[in-house]
Design a protein around this motif. Structure first.
Motif, short mmCIF file in Angstrom:
data_model
loop_
_atom_site.label_atom_id
_atom_site.label_comp_id
_atom_site.label_asym_id
_atom_site.label_seq_id
_atom_site.Cartn_x
_atom_site.Cartn_y
_atom_site.Cartn_z
N LEU A 1 2.89 -9.52 11.15
CA LEU A 1 3.46 -9.98 12.41
C LEU A 1 4.30 -8.89 13.06
O LEU A 1 4.19 -8.63 14.27
N ASN B 1 2.00 -5.91 14.27
CA ASN B 1 1.19 -6.25 15.44
C ASN B 1 2.05 -6.41 16.70
O ASN B 1 1.61 -6.06 17.80
N LEU B 2 3.26 -6.95 16.54
CA LEU B 2 4.13 -7.08 17.71
C LEU B 2 4.54 -5.72 18.25
O LEU B 2 4.69 -5.55 19.46
N THR C 1 -2.12 -11.82 15.39
CA THR C 1 -0.66 -11.99 15.40
C THR C 1 -0.27 -13.45 15.39
O THR C 1 0.66 -13.86 14.68
N CYS D 1 1.41 -13.51 22.67
CA CYS D 1 0.00 -13.58 22.25
C CYS D 1 -0.86 -14.26 23.31
O CYS D 1 -2.01 -13.87 23.53
#
Length: 453
Positions: A160, A163-164, A323, A421
């Motif tokens: 997480l 990906n952020l 994500t 997202c």
């Protein structure tokens, strides 16, 4: 108006009202005099559900229509009365999560009255009965069936975060320089909701700057415990014991092995001497302990410079979906771990402690902390205490008109991770549709908003 229950039925094609009452009686679909928006009703012979494909404002609803028709019933018996039940797994609209002021104490997850009533019931049922089984964490052991889940939660958190860092390079996210509010969209929202320093001089307007990963994922740290059943951390030890992310500490206590943060693993349950006193069992008769190794490979975080932004729209959509899956996996897994491993939260400040009882460090700076000598008001934690979702305003169309101050009541909210997202191309999860208000049509002007009932 009576409509036959054929394979596919279309009704209400010329109405504009969103309400309807349907009753299936003698193989007829009876619609009340209330008008409704167009929708499609389809029935499959081998299914016990009627499928409703809504248009316009009902296209985001998760409605299931259960009927009592038996698929094996002969066609000659279709004219008998049958019940039709319309159910919805998620509410159509729900209120936004309440933001408590710094002068308010957070409510208990379970009210005190219910806790006392449940305790009296347990005491009444336990009279004359043998004591029940004690869960392994209270005996100093770990739950073996949850060790794999702890590794999955740990890796989901790393995925997480990584990906952020990539999505923040393609999705604009802004943070206020004076308060903790953030906004996901091409530009900051115009709402006068700033409560930071000098907010009155700015008339409540925010001063938007570029957000970082810490603004999206609120850092919640907890003390690392070598022995979760050991003595409570005193005020003098508050600087000598390291603090790590609370989710990581929960995974370590659930069985994740990290050499940098050792923890005590017992192979025999403890021996209770008193209510608060215990002794470790003798493990000399057991074979030598095997060096602990990781059950699964652990992922590592990447820096901002190592994060590569997706090059195409397809890559951005796939990254957003991954994500969102990591976010849900971390939250669902953490909630399951919290049911077995106790987590405490302060009712006055955001402090969190992973363990059976809170620490004794007197570092609470919330409202009227002088009356408590800086001590925390520990209570059972909920999932939002461990992983704060940080709700933001949902932007209906990223390329459309910006948010307007006069139409604030028509906009919805979603967690910052979910909103990022969604704007990157991911599908909207069902559990967040109720607060995002996707079925509400936003007026095009203030005059149209005043006409809305």
């Amino acid at each position: 108006m009576i409509i036959s229950s054929s394979a596919a039925t279309y009704c209400g094609a010329s109405s504009n009202h969103p309400l309807c009452v349907m009753v299936l009686y003698h193989s007829k679909l009876r619609v009340s005099s209330l008008k409704m928006e167009p929708f499609t009703v389809s029935y499959h012979q081998r299914s016990e559900f009627l499928k409703l494909s809504y248009l316009h404002s009902f296209q985001h609803s998760n409605v299931k229509v259960r009927h009592s028709l038996n698929p094996r019933t002969a066609p000659t018996r279709l004219h008998e009365p049958h019940a039709l039940v319309i159910s919805n797994e998620h509410p159509q609209n729900s209120d936004f999560p309440r933001n408590y002021s710094r002068k308010e104490k957070k409510p208990f997850p379970t009210p005190i009255v219910e806790l006392r009533r449940a305790a009296r019931e347990r005491l009444k049922k336990s009279r004359g009965q043998p004591k029940g089984r004690v869960p392994p964490p209270k005996k100093g052991l770990i739950v073996q069936c949850l060790v794999s889940l702890a590794y999955d939660v740990f890796n989901a958190r790393i995925i997480l975060i990584n990906n952020l860092k990539k999505l923040l390079k393609v999705v604009p996210v802004y943070a206020c320089g004076w308060c903790d509010e953030i906004h996901v969209g091409p530009e900051g929202h115009p709402f006068k909701s700033c409560k930071g320093k000098h907010a009155a001089q700015r008339n409540g307007l925010h001063q938007w700057t570029n957000a970082t990963i810490e603004d999206v994922l609120v850092p919640v740290e907890a003390y690392h415990l070598y022995d979760r059943l050991g003595k409570r951390i005193t005020h003098e030890e508050r600087f000598s014991i390291p603090q790590i992310p609370a989710v990581m500490e929960l995974c370590i206590q659930a069985g994740v092995h990290i050499p940098e943060y050792p923890t005590k693993r017992r192979r025999k349950p403890i021996i209770r001497i008193g209510k608060r006193e215990f002794a470790d069992a003798d493990e000399s008769d057991l074979p030598d302990p095997v060096p602990e190794v990781s059950l699964k490979p652990l992922l590592t975080e990447i820096s901002i410079s190592e994060a590569v932004a997706p090059a195409t729209e397809e890559e951005k959509t796939l990254l957003a979906e991954e994500t969102l899956q990591a976010w849900e996996k971390m939250r669902k897994g953490s909630k399951r771990l919290m049911q077995m491993y106790r987590v405490r939260a302060c009712g006055y400040c955001p402090e969190v402690h992973v363990g059976p009882s809170g620490h004794k460090a007197q570092n609470c700076g919330a409202h009227k902390h002088q009356q408590r000598n800086g001590q925390h008001g520990w209570q059972s934690a909920v999932l939002d205490d461990l992983i704060p979702p940080r709700y933001v305003w949902h932007v209906p169309g990223v390329v459309g008109l910006p948010l307007r101050r006069e139409l604030r009541n028509f906009y919805g909210q979603a967690p910052a991770v979910v909103e990022i997202c969604i704007q990157a191309g991911a599908a909207v999860p069902d559990q967040y549709k109720s607060t995002m208000r996707l079925d509400i049509r936003i007026p095009s002007s203030v005059k149209e908003a005043e006409m809305a009932v």
